[in-house]
Motif scaffolding. Structure first.
Motif, PDB file in Angstrom:
ATOM      1  N   HIS A  18       0.811  -1.221   0.000  1.00  0.00           N
ATOM      2  CA  HIS A  18       0.000   0.000   0.000  1.00  0.00           C
ATOM      3  C   HIS A  18       0.843   1.269   0.000  1.00  0.00           C
ATOM      4  O   HIS A  18       0.560   2.204  -0.769  1.00  0.00           O
ATOM      5  CB  HIS A  18      -0.936  -0.005   1.218  1.00  0.00           C
ATOM      6  CG  HIS A  18      -1.810   1.197   1.298  1.00  0.00           C
ATOM      7  ND1 HIS A  18      -2.844   1.430   0.415  1.00  0.00           N
ATOM      8  CD2 HIS A  18      -1.796   2.262   2.155  1.00  0.00           C
ATOM      9  CE1 HIS A  18      -3.437   2.580   0.725  1.00  0.00           C
ATOM     10  NE2 HIS A  18      -2.821   3.107   1.768  1.00  0.00           N
TER      11      HIS A  18
ATOM     12  N   ARG B 291       2.349   1.951  -3.425  1.00  0.00           N
ATOM     13  CA  ARG B 291       1.373   2.401  -4.425  1.00  0.00           C
ATOM     14  C   ARG B 291       0.909   3.833  -4.142  1.00  0.00           C
ATOM     15  O   ARG B 291       0.591   4.585  -5.058  1.00  0.00           O
ATOM     16  CB  ARG B 291       0.164   1.464  -4.453  1.00  0.00           C
ATOM     17  CG  ARG B 291       0.476   0.017  -4.762  1.00  0.00           C
ATOM     18  CD  ARG B 291       1.097  -0.155  -6.135  1.00  0.00           C
ATOM     19  NE  ARG B 291       0.178   0.210  -7.214  1.00  0.00           N
ATOM     20  CZ  ARG B 291       0.519   0.218  -8.510  1.00  0.00           C
ATOM     21  NH1 ARG B 291       1.753  -0.098  -8.873  1.00  0.00           N
ATOM     22  NH2 ARG B 291      -0.366   0.553  -9.427  1.00  0.00           N
ATOM     23  N   ALA B 292       0.863   4.206  -2.858  1.00  0.00           N
ATOM     24  CA  ALA B 292       0.371   5.540  -2.488  1.00  0.00           C
ATOM     25  C   ALA B 292       1.486   6.579  -2.458  1.00  0.00           C
ATOM     26  O   ALA B 292       1.200   7.776  -2.268  1.00  0.00           O
ATOM     27  CB  ALA B 292      -0.308   5.484  -1.117  1.00  0.00           C
ATOM     28  N   HIS B 293       2.721   6.176  -2.653  1.00  0.00           N
ATOM     29  CA  HIS B 293       3.854   7.083  -2.517  1.00  0.00           C
ATOM     30  C   HIS B 293       3.842   8.155  -3.604  1.00  0.00           C
ATOM     31  O   HIS B 293       3.535   7.881  -4.775  1.00  0.00           O
ATOM     32  CB  HIS B 293       5.168   6.295  -2.589  1.00  0.00           C
ATOM     33  CG  HIS B 293       6.386   7.133  -2.388  1.00  0.00           C
ATOM     34  ND1 HIS B 293       6.758   7.618  -1.164  1.00  0.00           N
ATOM     35  CD2 HIS B 293       7.320   7.595  -3.271  1.00  0.00           C
ATOM     36  CE1 HIS B 293       7.866   8.326  -1.283  1.00  0.00           C
ATOM     37  NE2 HIS B 293       8.223   8.325  -2.552  1.00  0.00           N
TER      38      HIS B 293
ATOM     39  N   ARG C 176      -4.560  14.337   5.437  1.00  0.00           N
ATOM     40  CA  ARG C 176      -5.646  13.419   5.778  1.00  0.00           C
ATOM     41  C   ARG C 176      -6.136  13.709   7.192  1.00  0.00           C
ATOM     42  O   ARG C 176      -5.345  13.736   8.133  1.00  0.00           O
ATOM     43  CB  ARG C 176      -5.169  11.968   5.677  1.00  0.00           C
ATOM     44  CG  ARG C 176      -4.915  11.497   4.253  1.00  0.00           C
ATOM     45  CD  ARG C 176      -4.282  10.132   4.226  1.00  0.00           C
ATOM     46  NE  ARG C 176      -2.907  10.176   4.725  1.00  0.00           N
ATOM     47  CZ  ARG C 176      -2.269   9.133   5.235  1.00  0.00           C
ATOM     48  NH1 ARG C 176      -2.897   7.979   5.353  1.00  0.00           N
ATOM     49  NH2 ARG C 176      -1.029   9.248   5.651  1.00  0.00           N
TER      50      ARG C 176
ATOM     51  N   GLN D  34      -3.529  14.847  -6.868  1.00  0.00           N
ATOM     52  CA  GLN D  34      -3.365  14.300  -5.525  1.00  0.00           C
ATOM     53  C   GLN D  34      -4.271  13.078  -5.361  1.00  0.00           C
ATOM     54  O   GLN D  34      -3.877  11.962  -5.718  1.00  0.00           O
ATOM     55  CB  GLN D  34      -3.649  15.389  -4.480  1.00  0.00           C
ATOM     56  CG  GLN D  34      -2.615  16.505  -4.503  1.00  0.00           C
ATOM     57  CD  GLN D  34      -3.000  17.691  -3.643  1.00  0.00           C
ATOM     58  OE1 GLN D  34      -4.143  18.121  -3.592  1.00  0.00           O
ATOM     59  NE2 GLN D  34      -2.016  18.261  -2.956  1.00  0.00           N
ATOM     60  N   PHE D  35      -5.482  13.246  -4.850  1.00  0.00           N
ATOM     61  CA  PHE D  35      -6.297  12.079  -4.539  1.00  0.00           C
ATOM     62  C   PHE D  35      -6.644  11.251  -5.762  1.00  0.00           C
ATOM     63  O   PHE D  35      -6.532  10.006  -5.740  1.00  0.00           O
ATOM     64  CB  PHE D  35      -7.592  12.477  -3.827  1.00  0.00           C
ATOM     65  CG  PHE D  35      -8.486  11.282  -3.611  1.00  0.00           C
ATOM     66  CD1 PHE D  35      -8.250  10.413  -2.553  1.00  0.00           C
ATOM     67  CD2 PHE D  35      -9.506  10.973  -4.495  1.00  0.00           C
ATOM     68  CE1 PHE D  35      -9.017   9.280  -2.381  1.00  0.00           C
ATOM     69  CE2 PHE D  35     -10.286   9.842  -4.325  1.00  0.00           C
ATOM     70  CZ  PHE D  35     -10.041   8.990  -3.261  1.00  0.00           C
TER      71      PHE D  35
ATOM     72  N   ALA E  99      -3.736   9.300  -7.003  1.00  0.00           N
ATOM     73  CA  ALA E  99      -3.372   8.259  -6.042  1.00  0.00           C
ATOM     74  C   ALA E  99      -4.373   7.107  -6.070  1.00  0.00           C
ATOM     75  O   ALA E  99      -3.985   5.931  -6.109  1.00  0.00           O
ATOM     76  CB  ALA E  99      -3.288   8.848  -4.635  1.00  0.00           C
ATOM     77  N   GLN E 100      -5.674   7.422  -6.050  1.00  0.00           N
ATOM     78  CA  GLN E 100      -6.678   6.371  -5.996  1.00  0.00           C
ATOM     79  C   GLN E 100      -6.713   5.560  -7.289  1.00  0.00           C
ATOM     80  O   GLN E 100      -6.965   4.359  -7.266  1.00  0.00           O
ATOM     81  CB  GLN E 100      -8.065   6.955  -5.699  1.00  0.00           C
ATOM     82  CG  GLN E 100      -9.152   5.918  -5.510  1.00  0.00           C
ATOM     83  CD  GLN E 100      -8.825   4.897  -4.424  1.00  0.00           C
ATOM     84  OE1 GLN E 100      -8.183   5.232  -3.432  1.00  0.00           O
ATOM     85  NE2 GLN E 100      -9.258   3.661  -4.614  1.00  0.00           N
TER      86      GLN E 100
ATOM     87  N   ARG F 268      -4.126   4.822  -9.076  1.00  0.00           N
ATOM     88  CA  ARG F 268      -3.011   3.896  -8.960  1.00  0.00           C
ATOM     89  C   ARG F 268      -3.298   2.792  -7.949  1.00  0.00           C
ATOM     90  O   ARG F 268      -2.984   1.613  -8.185  1.00  0.00           O
ATOM     91  CB  ARG F 268      -1.759   4.677  -8.548  1.00  0.00           C
ATOM     92  CG  ARG F 268      -0.492   3.842  -8.582  1.00  0.00           C
ATOM     93  CD  ARG F 268       0.706   4.705  -8.267  1.00  0.00           C
ATOM     94  NE  ARG F 268       1.933   3.913  -8.318  1.00  0.00           N
ATOM     95  CZ  ARG F 268       3.115   4.350  -7.925  1.00  0.00           C
ATOM     96  NH1 ARG F 268       3.228   5.588  -7.454  1.00  0.00           N
ATOM     97  NH2 ARG F 268       4.177   3.585  -7.989  1.00  0.00           N
ATOM     98  N   LEU F 269      -3.915   3.148  -6.821  1.00  0.00           N
ATOM     99  CA  LEU F 269      -4.246   2.144  -5.819  1.00  0.00           C
ATOM    100  C   LEU F 269      -5.268   1.149  -6.347  1.00  0.00           C
ATOM    101  O   LEU F 269      -5.175  -0.058  -6.082  1.00  0.00           O
ATOM    102  CB  LEU F 269      -4.789   2.835  -4.562  1.00  0.00           C
ATOM    103  CG  LEU F 269      -3.789   3.659  -3.756  1.00  0.00           C
ATOM    104  CD1 LEU F 269      -4.515   4.478  -2.700  1.00  0.00           C
ATOM    105  CD2 LEU F 269      -2.737   2.770  -3.110  1.00  0.00           C
TER     106      LEU F 269
ATOM    107  N   ASP G 101      -3.318  -2.683  -5.612  1.00  0.00           N
ATOM    108  CA  ASP G 101      -2.964  -2.472  -4.208  1.00  0.00           C
ATOM    109  C   ASP G 101      -3.413  -3.709  -3.440  1.00  0.00           C
ATOM    110  O   ASP G 101      -4.588  -4.077  -3.471  1.00  0.00           O
ATOM    111  CB  ASP G 101      -3.667  -1.218  -3.678  1.00  0.00           C
ATOM    112  CG  ASP G 101      -3.352  -0.925  -2.216  1.00  0.00           C
ATOM    113  OD1 ASP G 101      -2.527  -1.655  -1.620  1.00  0.00           O
ATOM    114  OD2 ASP G 101      -3.927   0.030  -1.676  1.00  0.00           O
TER     115      ASP G 101
END
Length: 411
Positions: free
Chosen positions: A297, A300-302, A308, A368-369, A372-373, A375-376, A380
């Motif tokens: 995780h 993937r989130a890096h 948050r 940003q979000f 990231a999401q 990619r996750l 993930d």
């Protein structure tokens, strides 16, 4: 509202919560360049209230926002709510629900959704990055838990204070707005003052930018290319994430750590010794494979910095069966057991609705979000244990002064 009198007032931004003691009289000012509740040390309890507008023009919206602002100013100070012409003779307000309680860091943060900018007379140009979120691969979204024209993020260190404040805000809505959905959560308070843990037992929020730093400002507050009225604002992405705790609890500890890329015990990355050590994504083990797995995780989130302010929720058996497509309850009992385990009833734990109210603040949701999401969602390892069931985005309005109201730069 009658919380208390005699209090310590703090500026609304870049402040630490002085005390988590429900008897403390900590008050956070609602005034400033930014609204309180973003660059504010995270409180222990939250209720998120999303609403759809019932007003049909900017004049009515302005009147509503000014009325709500007067209420916010009063309740965060521990004072009674302003009178309302809607109450009949003989009605006694406030109801004494919060009488004798201190504000304990109460903040009310207001955001607007894309629909607000379709109202006739709204002169402000829509924020450049305010658009509905896409549906990501693997989402189990229920439309009843997303969207909205307005958002009120109500936080404090006492759940009854949060509930009373929610009630006060709701009382100003008749004729102006209709509640669309609500979500409520809590945050643990480790005795050592450390990072809170989520339902999977892992520390949550380790990599946040520090309040008051240049990094924080660069990640959170509106970019220079935004409309001038939005200066001092930000974006809030909300995701309701159901966590499949039964499956997680039956997963080996080493595998849990591999899923996240951090050790559950101390929060350190698998390549480090302490929680705040930077993960070494190039490190490989004796067998030549990455120490932090390719689908781990944190790998993937890096690379997607954001703030948050997430909360744990535990709704028990109440809302997990509310629907959604695909069905979040399909095969709810699919998880491993020890060899030789006899056939058995699972006690209904596959239908529990517990998890995370994920709130991400940033000035560029696309980079940003959303990035990231995306990619996750692709790969993930954590996806086996979670379901995204609610989704929304709002533009958090800039702060306001003592002679103004929240949204006064917009309408």
């Amino acid at each position: 509202m009658g919380f208390a009198t005699g209090r310590l007032t703090l500026p609304n931004a870049e402040t630490a919560r002085l005390s988590a003691d429900p008897g403390a009289a900590t008050t956070i000012s609602p005034f400033g360049a930014h609204q309180a509740g973003v660059a504010t040390a995270q409180q222990q309890y939250v209720t998120l209230v999303a609403a759809d507008l019932a007003v049909t023009d900017a004049v009515s919206l302005r009147r509503f926002l000014a009325d709500v602002s007067r209420t916010i100013v009063a309740i965060v100070r521990g004072e009674d709510t302003p009178p309302s012409s809607m109450y009949p003779d003989g009605a006694v307000t406030p109801t004494d629900f919060a009488t004798g309680l201190s504000p304990v860091g109460l903040t009310v943060t207001v955001g607007v959704g894309p629909g607000v900018f379709a109202l006739p007379g709204v002169a402000g140009e829509a924020p450049r990055r305010l658009r509905p979120l896409p549906e990501f691969t693997g989402d189990h979204l229920d439309p009843r838990w997303g969207g909205g024209d307005l958002l009120f993020q109500i936080c404090a260190d006492d759940p009854q204070v949060v509930s009373a404040a929610t009630r006060a805000v709701r009382a100003r809505m008749p004729g102006s707005a209709v509640i669309r959905w609500t979500q409520s959560g809590f945050l643990s308070s480790p005795h050592d003052g450390g990072t809170p843990r989520n339902m999977f037992g892992h520390k949550d929020g380790t990599s946040n930018p520090r309040i008051g730093t240049r990094e924080f400002a660069d990640v959170v507050w509106a970019l220079p290319d935004e409309p001038s009225w939005f200066r001092g604002g930000t974006y809030l992405v909300f995701r309701k994430i159901r966590m499949l705790t039964a499956s997680w609890d039956l997963t080996a500890r080493d595998e849990q750590d591999a899923v996240i890329g951090r050790r559950r015990g101390d929060g350190a990355p698998l390549t480090g010794k302490g929680e705040f050590d930077a993960p070494d994504l190039d490190a490989v083990g004796a067998d030549g494979t990455p120490v932090i797995a390719a689908d781990g995780h944190i790998r993937r989130a890096h690379g997607f910095p954001m703030l948050r302010r997430s909360y744990t929720y535990d709704y028990g058996f109440l809302t997990a069966m509310a629907g959604g497509s695909p069905d979040p309850l399909k095969h709810p009992e699919d998880h491993p057991h020890a060899p030789g385990t006899k056939d058995h009833h699972h006690g209904g734990h596959g239908k529990l609705d517990v998890g995370l109210l994920f709130c991400a603040y940033g000035n560029d949701p696309d980079r940003q979000f959303i990035a990231a999401q995306t990619r996750l969602a692709e790969n993930d390892r954590l996806n086996r244990f979670i379901q995204h069931t609610g989704s929304a985005i709002f533009a958090v309005l800039p702060g306001f002064g003592e002679d103004g109201y929240v949204g006064d730069t917009l309408v």
